[in-house]
Design a protein around this motif. Structure first.
Motif, PDB file in Angstrom:
ATOM      1  N   UNK A  68       0.845  -1.203   0.000  1.00  0.00           N
ATOM      2  CA  UNK A  68       0.000   0.000   0.000  1.00  0.00           C
ATOM      3  C   UNK A  68       0.875   1.246   0.000  1.00  0.00           C
ATOM      4  N   UNK A  69       1.968   1.159  -0.723  1.00  0.00           N
ATOM      5  CA  UNK A  69       2.942   2.258  -0.743  1.00  0.00           C
ATOM      6  C   UNK A  69       2.314   3.587  -1.158  1.00  0.00           C
ATOM      7  N   UNK A  70       1.396   3.542  -2.114  1.00  0.00           N
ATOM      8  CA  UNK A  70       0.763   4.759  -2.603  1.00  0.00           C
ATOM      9  C   UNK A  70       0.002   5.494  -1.501  1.00  0.00           C
ATOM     10  N   UNK A  71      -0.492   4.726  -0.525  1.00  0.00           N
ATOM     11  CA  UNK A  71      -1.263   5.315   0.581  1.00  0.00           C
ATOM     12  C   UNK A  71      -0.341   6.010   1.580  1.00  0.00           C
ATOM     13  N   UNK A  72       0.848   5.423   1.813  1.00  0.00           N
ATOM     14  CA  UNK A  72       1.734   5.911   2.870  1.00  0.00           C
ATOM     15  C   UNK A  72       2.872   6.815   2.400  1.00  0.00           C
ATOM     16  N   UNK A  73       3.115   6.894   1.109  1.00  0.00           N
ATOM     17  CA  UNK A  73       4.299   7.628   0.629  1.00  0.00           C
ATOM     18  C   UNK A  73       4.259   9.128   0.945  1.00  0.00           C
ATOM     19  N   UNK A  74       3.066   9.687   1.113  1.00  0.00           N
ATOM     20  CA  UNK A  74       2.955  11.117   1.405  1.00  0.00           C
ATOM     21  C   UNK A  74       2.961  11.413   2.908  1.00  0.00           C
ATOM     22  N   UNK A  75       2.806  10.379   3.723  1.00  0.00           N
ATOM     23  CA  UNK A  75       2.815  10.566   5.183  1.00  0.00           C
ATOM     24  C   UNK A  75       3.411   9.307   5.821  1.00  0.00           C
ATOM     25  N   UNK A  76       4.724   9.251   5.876  1.00  0.00           N
ATOM     26  CA  UNK A  76       5.426   8.056   6.369  1.00  0.00           C
ATOM     27  C   UNK A  76       5.175   7.789   7.852  1.00  0.00           C
ATOM     28  N   UNK A  77       4.798   8.811   8.596  1.00  0.00           N
ATOM     29  CA  UNK A  77       4.508   8.614  10.022  1.00  0.00           C
ATOM     30  C   UNK A  77       3.317   7.678  10.235  1.00  0.00           C
ATOM     31  N   UNK A  78       2.416   7.630   9.251  1.00  0.00           N
ATOM     32  CA  UNK A  78       1.255   6.736   9.342  1.00  0.00           C
ATOM     33  C   UNK A  78       1.674   5.261   9.405  1.00  0.00           C
ATOM     34  N   UNK A  79       2.861   4.970   8.890  1.00  0.00           N
ATOM     35  CA  UNK A  79       3.375   3.597   8.893  1.00  0.00           C
ATOM     36  C   UNK A  79       3.480   3.065  10.327  1.00  0.00           C
TER      37      UNK A  79
END
Length: 298
Positions: A68-79
């Motif tokens: 789900x890289x497209x979902x997290x690439x703009x906000x890595x803290x969500x990882x």
């Protein structure tokens, strides 16, 4: 459903995290009790459990986020916000197996002995952990009707009500998988306790086949699957796992001789030799004392 169980000040305690914790604790307790029967001490099991849980969660999260890289690439803290959901069990299993192999090599224990030990614990933890998806309103199937869900007598009313999301009813695939895992747990425990000639590694294969078989069919209903092109990744992994596990089961079954389950380390051998030497010395002293007593009597 409300994903928050309760709050302490500004801190939210979520159902997802609590249920994973409960699954881990019950799994550890079960593994500890079973470890005694196999001669594995409590400290070894706790150490194993600690590393498997830590790296298993990291693996499950990494696997999910990569797909789900497209979902997290703009906000890595969500990882790092694991409590919001987003753990892929296949990633956890892969990371867990690697951890067990490394741990087993370090402790000189046969890896398949350890996987047999934790298989029932793992599938029980999966059955419990799936309920976190219910409270997060995720990992569900396609839209359906209240009447259809009600016609499936195995689904309690509170689950049907909880599967009404934004005015639409959905298949509770989390519940189907939880039941499948619970049944799998009963089967694994029964096999472990009642089949005496079970070889090391066979229980692991049974677990992998059982879980993968259920996951393959349940995944066909999921609407949030991790995809590789037009194929569902979980189904691909499930098929590969079933094939590999069946082949491994056959190899273990026809194998005539098994390596020692727990290999002796040099330290263990030295201790054993020292203990034997001490015992021989004690026996020699006792024999001399007996001879002296007999001479005094005569």
């Amino acid at each position: 459903m409300n994903p928050v169980m309760f709050t302490i000040g500004n801190i939210e305690i979520r159902w997802y995290s609590v249920l994973i914790l409960v699954g881990v604790l019950l799994g550890m307790l079960l593994a500890t009790l079973d470890g005694k029967r196999k001669g594995i001490d409590k400290d070894t099991i706790f150490d194993l459990g600690f590393y498997v849980v830590i790296f298993g969660i990291l693996g499950a999260r990494l696997y999910y986020c990569l797909f789900n890289y497209q979902v997290y690439k703009h906000d890595l803290l969500e990882v790092f916000k694991v409590w919001n959901g987003g753990l892929a069990i296949h990633g956890g299993i892969i990371a867990g197996i690697i951890t067990i192999i490394v741990f087993a090599k370090k402790k000189n224990i046969k890896p398949l002995l350890l996987t047999d030990l934790i298989a029932p614990s793992l599938i029980l933890a999966q059955a419990i952990g799936r309920w976190g998806n219910f409270f997060n309103s995720e990992a569900h199937g396609p839209a359906t009707s209240f009447a259809f869900l009600e016609s499936l007598t195995i689904i309690p009313k509170f689950i049907i009500r909880g599967m009404r999301i934004d005015g639409i009813y959905y298949h509770p695939t989390f519940y189907y998988e939880s039941l499948w895992c619970l049944l799998g747990f009963i089967i694994l425990i029964s096999i472990k306790w009642f089949i005496k000639n079970l070889k090391t590694g066979q229980l692991t294969c049974i677990y992998l086949v059982w879980y993968s078989l259920g996951r393959f069919f349940i995944e066909s209903l999921r609407t949030d699957s991790l995809m590789v092109g037009k194929y569902k990744m979980a189904q691909i992994i499930s098929i590969l796992t079933i094939i590999i596990s069946i082949i491994l089961f056959i190899i273990i079954t026809i194998k005539k001789e098994e390596k020692p389950v727990i290999e002796e380390t040099k330290k263990d051998k030295k201790k054993k030799k020292k203990k034997k030497k001490k015992k021989n010395k004690k026996d020699k002293i006792e024999k001399e004392e007996t001879n002296n007593e007999e001479e005094d009597k005569s």
